[in-house]
Design an enzyme around this catalytic site. Structure first.
Site, PDB file in Angstrom:
ATOM      1  CE  LYS A 227      -3.183   2.624   3.000  1.00  0.00           C
ATOM      2  NZ  LYS A 227      -4.067   2.604   4.193  1.00  0.00           N
ATOM      3  CG  ASP A 232      -5.266   7.974   4.838  1.00  0.00           C
ATOM      4  OD1 ASP A 232      -6.127   8.647   4.224  1.00  0.00           O
ATOM      5  OD2 ASP A 232      -5.525   6.931   5.483  1.00  0.00           O
ATOM      6  CE  LYS A 239      -6.321   8.637   8.243  1.00  0.00           C
ATOM      7  NZ  LYS A 239      -7.021   7.530   8.904  1.00  0.00           N
ATOM      8  CG  ASP A 250      -1.823   5.175   5.067  1.00  0.00           C
ATOM      9  OD1 ASP A 250      -1.719   4.118   5.715  1.00  0.00           O
ATOM     10  OD2 ASP A 250      -2.881   5.564   4.539  1.00  0.00           O
ATOM     11  CG  ASP A 309      -9.710   7.618   6.822  1.00  0.00           C
ATOM     12  OD1 ASP A 309      -8.622   7.540   6.206  1.00  0.00           O
ATOM     13  OD2 ASP A 309      -9.795   7.815   8.048  1.00  0.00           O
ATOM     14  CD  GLU A 311      -6.529   5.350   2.566  1.00  0.00           C
ATOM     15  OE1 GLU A 311      -7.544   5.467   3.280  1.00  0.00           O
ATOM     16  OE2 GLU A 311      -5.400   5.100   3.016  1.00  0.00           O
ATOM     17  NE  ARG A 313     -11.000  -1.009   3.918  1.00  0.00           N
ATOM     18  CZ  ARG A 313     -11.641  -1.142   5.087  1.00  0.00           C
ATOM     19  NH1 ARG A 313     -12.882  -1.638   5.119  1.00  0.00           N
ATOM     20  NH2 ARG A 313     -11.056  -0.797   6.210  1.00  0.00           N
TER      21      ARG A 313
HETATM   22  N1  BES Z   1      -4.167   4.312   7.015  1.00  0.00           N
HETATM   23  C1  BES Z   1      -5.350   4.107   7.758  1.00  0.00           C
HETATM   24  C2  BES Z   1      -5.213   3.054   8.847  1.00  0.00           C
HETATM   25  C3  BES Z   1      -4.258   3.324   9.957  1.00  0.00           C
HETATM   26  C4  BES Z   1      -4.536   4.292  10.904  1.00  0.00           C
HETATM   27  C5  BES Z   1      -3.146   2.534  10.092  1.00  0.00           C
HETATM   28  C6  BES Z   1      -3.670   4.480  11.944  1.00  0.00           C
HETATM   29  C7  BES Z   1      -2.273   2.725  11.111  1.00  0.00           C
HETATM   30  C8  BES Z   1      -2.540   3.704  12.044  1.00  0.00           C
HETATM   31  C9  BES Z   1      -6.474   3.660   6.848  1.00  0.00           C
HETATM   32  O1  BES Z   1      -6.454   4.168   5.564  1.00  0.00           O
HETATM   33  C10 BES Z   1      -7.724   4.100   7.499  1.00  0.00           C
HETATM   34  O2  BES Z   1      -7.931   5.268   7.612  1.00  0.00           O
HETATM   35  N2  BES Z   1      -8.532   3.130   7.941  1.00  0.00           N
HETATM   36  C11 BES Z   1      -9.749   3.422   8.610  1.00  0.00           C
HETATM   37  C12 BES Z   1     -10.814   2.513   8.060  1.00  0.00           C
HETATM   38  C13 BES Z   1     -12.209   2.883   8.477  1.00  0.00           C
HETATM   39  C14 BES Z   1     -12.630   4.171   7.795  1.00  0.00           C
HETATM   40  C15 BES Z   1     -13.140   1.750   8.105  1.00  0.00           C
HETATM   41  C16 BES Z   1      -9.546   3.166  10.097  1.00  0.00           C
HETATM   42  O3  BES Z   1      -8.860   2.202  10.443  1.00  0.00           O
HETATM   43  O4  BES Z   1     -10.060   3.953  10.884  1.00  0.00           O
HETATM   44 ZN    ZN Z   2      -4.672   4.773   4.823  1.00  0.00          ZN
HETATM   45 MN    MN Z   3      -7.448   6.023   5.439  1.00  0.00          MN
END
Ligand code: BES
Ligand code: ZN
Ligand code: MN
Length: 458
Positions: A227, A232, A239, A250, A309, A311, A313
């Site tokens: 990824k 992000d 966020k 990220d 957010d 993104e 996946r």
């Molecule tokens: N990059 C983030 C996940 C992340 C956050 C990894 C903090 C490590 C530390 C990812 O893109 C994300 O924002 N995921 C969301 C998914 C949700 C919107 C379903 C998350 O984990 O809050």
């Molecule tokens: Zn992310």
């Molecule tokens: Mn995200």
């Protein structure tokens, strides 16, 4: 070889004596009277992580004592001796007796000395280690190089590490190892990888798919995916500041895939390697993708955007679909995919997902012997229904918000047909310094996967 490793006989070396609470008395009985008196006078206690530099009568260094956990301690840190590389004064040292695992101790010595020195000068690193007998210094070196490459890429802030710079990093690595790189951009990206294009559409810094190939076409096909979200923001589902602060990392999955690729290519493993990196900026503008947008993915499944957010996946979905098309023997993806993985297991223990039980057991074993910890979580099919959309084939998020790491993994699974697939939800960061793991970017899972490959494809 790594500059901190010395070959036996290269220079005089200062002995490091490992001691535990129970071995201490016996170990110091064997040293010179004066040195023993100094150890007593200095009040040295043989506790884990304590060290004492012992002078010789001429004022030079006679040796070093270093405390380890007692042998019966259930939680021992095989990287602990690595802390010495930043504790000791300039000089060349050797292990005079054995730490728990000599290879991991030597590896940690070099990993511990890492510094991110792109924006200011680092501290001098002048404590060297004579490579213990029987270790392959070249292999340790290429592992440290791979980890350091990954750490540098992740530590570099997003203003200097956008999709283009990530592409440059892949090209630099490819040139070094005679690999080929193909990059898909612009209209071709929109046509062939609609989800990657959609996620990157809000940024001036163009999204792209980086496709690196190396090795003999007839060798077993190993495909790594990372990824590569260079920053992000969350997109329109922005966020909050605390959650956004560290999102330069990220692209940690991409950096990990490149670090691992370096290890594989430098070692010349007998594999046909492919590295796929969807590289984007998840930014906010009038061209950003939106909640409730629907895109037709590379595989043909339509995806409704429940949350911009989620993104990572989306990127991986198109990259996995491509990887799956040429039926590789193994697909491994690395991604800083969910906060939920951290809630479940914390920063240091990335979960992995696979349907292949034998592969999972082998990976767990490699994670343990490499001290590159991993923990299996299930691709729990009953939760699959939570990804349903009322208007598309699936939604990119589930309602409810529970089991987030599993949901994300189940989303990815829809785009893969092979069961020889491992998904790793990594954190790519060490919150506070520990031996061998300086605070900042971390290369998680790559050493474990390398060990798995190196045991099978030499
Ligand atoms: N990059 C983030 C996940 C992340 C956050 C990894 C903090 C490590 C530390 C990812 O893109 C994300 O924002 N995921 C969301 C998914 C949700 C919107 C379903 C998350 O984990 O809050
Ligand atoms: Zn992310
Ligand atoms: Mn995200």
């Amino acid at each position: 070889m790594h500059p901190l490793f010395a070959r036996p006989g290269e220079s005089d070396s200062i002995p490091i004596l490992f001691v535990t609470a129970s071995s201490f008395e016996k170990v110091i009985e064997a040293v010179d009277d004066r040195e023993r008196a100094f150890v007593k006078a200095a009040g040295f206690e043989p506790k884990a992580g304590r060290h004492l530099v012992v002078p010789a009568p001429d004022g030079r260094l006679a040796g070093v004592l270093f405390g380890l956990e007692p042998a019966d301690e259930p939680v021992r840190d095989p990287f602990r001796p690595g802390a010495l590389s930043t504790l000791l004064p300039a000089g060349t040292y050797r292990f005079a007796n054995s730490p728990y695992d000599t290879r991991l101790a030597a590896l940690a010595f070099a990993l511990n000395a890492y510094q991110f020195a792109r924006y200011r000068k680092g501290e001098p690193r002048k404590a060297r280690l004579v490579l213990p007998e029987g270790l392959d210094g070249e292999e340790l070196t290429l592992i440290v190089e791979g980890v350091s490459l990954c750490r540098d890429l992740v530590n570099t802030p997003a203003n200097d590490m956008g999709p283009e710079e990530l592409e440059d990093a892949a090209r630099t690595l490819a040139n070094r190892h005679d690999a080929a790189v193909r990059v898909v951009l612009g209209e071709a990206l929109e046509r062939e990888f609609p989800l990657i294009h959609a996620v990157g559409a809000g940024s001036q810094r163009a999204p792209r798919l980086i496709d690196l190939a190396w090795g003999k076409p007839s060798d077993p096909k190993i495909t790594l995916i990372g990824k590569g979200v260079c920053f992000d923001t969350g997109g329109l589902d922005i966020k909050p500041e605390g959650a956004m602060l560290n999102m330069k990392k990220d692209m940690g999955g991409a950096a990990t895939a490149l670090g691992l690729a370096h290890m594989i290519m430098a070692r010349g493993l007998k594999v046909r390697l492919r590295v796929l990196i969807p590289a984007v900026d998840n930014a906010i503008s009038s061209t950003s993708f939106r909640p409730r947008d629907i895109y037709k993915s590379r595989k043909g499944l339509t995806v409704e955007i429940g949350n911009t957010d989620a993104e990572g996946r989306l990127l991986l979905a198109d990259a996995l679909a491509l990887a799956d098309e040429d039926k590789p023997d193994l697909i491994v993806d690395f991604a800083t995919l969910t906060g939920a993985a951290r809630v479940a297991l914390g920063a240091d223990l990335p979960p992995f997902f696979t349907d292949d039980d034998a592969l999972a057991a082998e990976l767990m074993e490699c994670a343990r012997t490499e001290f590159d910890p991993l923990w299996r979580l299930p691709l729990w099919r009953p939760y699959d229904a939570m990804l349903e959309s009322k208007v598309a084939d699936l939604n990119n998020v589930a309602s409810g918000g529970q089991a987030g790491a599993i949901i994300a993994a189940l989303f990815l699974r829809r785009f893969v047909t092979t069961s020889r697939w491992v998904h790793l939800d990594i954190f790519a960061w060490t919150p506070t310094t520990r031996p061998g793991r300086p605070e900042g970017a971390e290369c998680q899972a790559a050493r474990a996967i390398y060990a798995w490959l190196a045991a099978r494809h030499v």
